[in-house]
Design a protein around this motif. Structure first.
Motif, mmCIF file in Angstrom:
data_model
loop_
_atom_site.group_PDB
_atom_site.id
_atom_site.type_symbol
_atom_site.label_atom_id
_atom_site.label_comp_id
_atom_site.label_asym_id
_atom_site.label_seq_id
_atom_site.Cartn_x
_atom_site.Cartn_y
_atom_site.Cartn_z
ATOM 1 N N HIS A 94 -53.832 -31.171 4.161
ATOM 2 C CA HIS A 94 -53.723 -31.974 5.378
ATOM 3 C C HIS A 94 -52.276 -32.191 5.810
ATOM 4 O O HIS A 94 -52.007 -32.945 6.747
ATOM 5 N N ILE A 95 -51.322 -31.519 5.142
ATOM 6 C CA ILE A 95 -49.902 -31.690 5.465
ATOM 7 C C ILE A 95 -49.210 -30.331 5.448
ATOM 8 O O ILE A 95 -49.387 -29.548 4.509
ATOM 9 N N CYS A 134 -45.236 -28.350 6.557
ATOM 10 C CA CYS A 134 -43.821 -28.680 6.674
ATOM 11 C C CYS A 134 -43.035 -27.460 7.129
ATOM 12 O O CYS A 134 -43.363 -26.325 6.765
ATOM 13 N N CYS A 193 -48.272 -35.191 -4.013
ATOM 14 C CA CYS A 193 -49.589 -35.161 -3.358
ATOM 15 C C CYS A 193 -50.701 -34.947 -4.376
ATOM 16 O O CYS A 193 -51.754 -35.597 -4.316
ATOM 17 N N LYS A 195 -56.692 -38.245 -0.474
ATOM 18 C CA LYS A 195 -55.514 -37.545 0.024
ATOM 19 C C LYS A 195 -54.355 -38.523 0.184
ATOM 20 O O LYS A 195 -54.551 -39.677 0.579
ATOM 21 N N VAL A 224 -49.663 -39.334 4.909
ATOM 22 C CA VAL A 224 -48.543 -38.497 5.313
ATOM 23 C C VAL A 224 -47.223 -39.248 5.155
ATOM 24 O O VAL A 224 -46.243 -38.712 4.626
ATOM 25 N N CYS A 261 -46.097 -39.408 1.587
ATOM 26 C CA CYS A 261 -45.541 -38.126 1.147
ATOM 27 C C CYS A 261 -44.101 -37.974 1.607
ATOM 28 O O CYS A 261 -43.220 -37.603 0.829
ATOM 29 N N PHE A 289 -42.510 -32.799 9.111
ATOM 30 C CA PHE A 289 -43.797 -32.892 8.429
ATOM 31 C C PHE A 289 -44.893 -33.138 9.469
ATOM 32 O O PHE A 289 -44.777 -34.049 10.288
ATOM 33 N N GLY A 306 -49.087 -33.777 9.779
ATOM 34 C CA GLY A 306 -50.253 -34.066 8.959
ATOM 35 C C GLY A 306 -51.280 -34.920 9.680
ATOM 36 O O GLY A 306 -51.050 -35.413 10.784
ATOM 37 N N CYS A 354 -53.814 -38.270 9.003
ATOM 38 C CA CYS A 354 -54.084 -39.433 8.166
ATOM 39 C C CYS A 354 -55.154 -40.270 8.851
ATOM 40 O O CYS A 354 -54.931 -40.781 9.958
#
Length: 200
Positions: free
Chosen positions: A61-62, A64, A84, A94, A97, A100, A129, A131, A133
């Protein structure tokens, strides 16, 4: 230098400038989802662009993208991946974001910490990043000092700010969908680009 803080400021200035000469990348966050568009940096005609990763998966789900010293960026990406997976193992969910990004920021800001003398300079890298959430798209930017902020549209690398402002105006005024925004971003940085999409 007489003052150690002057030395730290100078080091951050140098590494921050280094990160601005990387290949251009744009992050776009809309109500439909979030996307990263990054130009493939081809330094030689002998290089195969299909094998040149410019966008990195941190978790499912992320994603970069980075600009600057790739080796520095990969150290931070490995840190994000480990955190993560630790979060998923410990809490069976999870990792958010922002959490992280916060762990990566903590790693990036270790420079100057008297307890850790192994890091002789800041990480010379900027990162975006992207993602999801709780089904909400998020876009975060982190600079070489470890400072991070949330954005709707953000660019890193060697890019014309005037063109980015035009893209922002298009997205905000016309409320265009995510895929049209990606097409506009590719026109700015080049059609031979990698694209990472997380859609609601």
């Amino acid at each position: 230098m007489d003052n150690k803080y002057e030395y730290f400021d100078k080091m951050y200035e140098v590494t921050g400038n280094n990160s601005k000469f990387g290949p251009p990348s744009i992050g776009i966050c809309t109500s439909e989802g979030v996307a990263l568009v990054s130009m493939k940096s081809r330094k030689s005609k002998l290089m195969i662009t299909e094998n040149m990763d410019t966008i990195y998966m941190i978790d499912d789900h992320i994603g970069c993208v980075l600009s600057g010293r790739i080796a520095d960026g990969r150290v931070l990406i490995d840190q994000a991946r480990v955190q993560c997976q630790n979060h998923r193992f410990n809490y069976n969910e999870k990792m958010p974001v922002q959490s992280c990004v916060q762990t990566v920021s903590a790693k990036a800001s270790e420079f100057g910490n008297v307890k850790d003398s192994s890091l002789g300079r800041p990480y010379a890298v900027e990162m975006l990043f992207a993602g999801l959430c709780n089904d909400k798209p998020q876009l975060w930017h982190m600079d070489s000092s470890g400072t991070y902020m949330s954005y709707g549209i953000k660019s890193i690398g060697n890019i014309d700010e005037t063109q980015l402002e035009t893209l922002c105006t298009e997205v905000n005024s016309k409320q265009i969908n995510l895929y049209i925004a990606i097409s506009l971003a590719k026109k700015i940085i080049g059609m031979d680009s990698d694209v990472f999409i997380l859609q609601i």
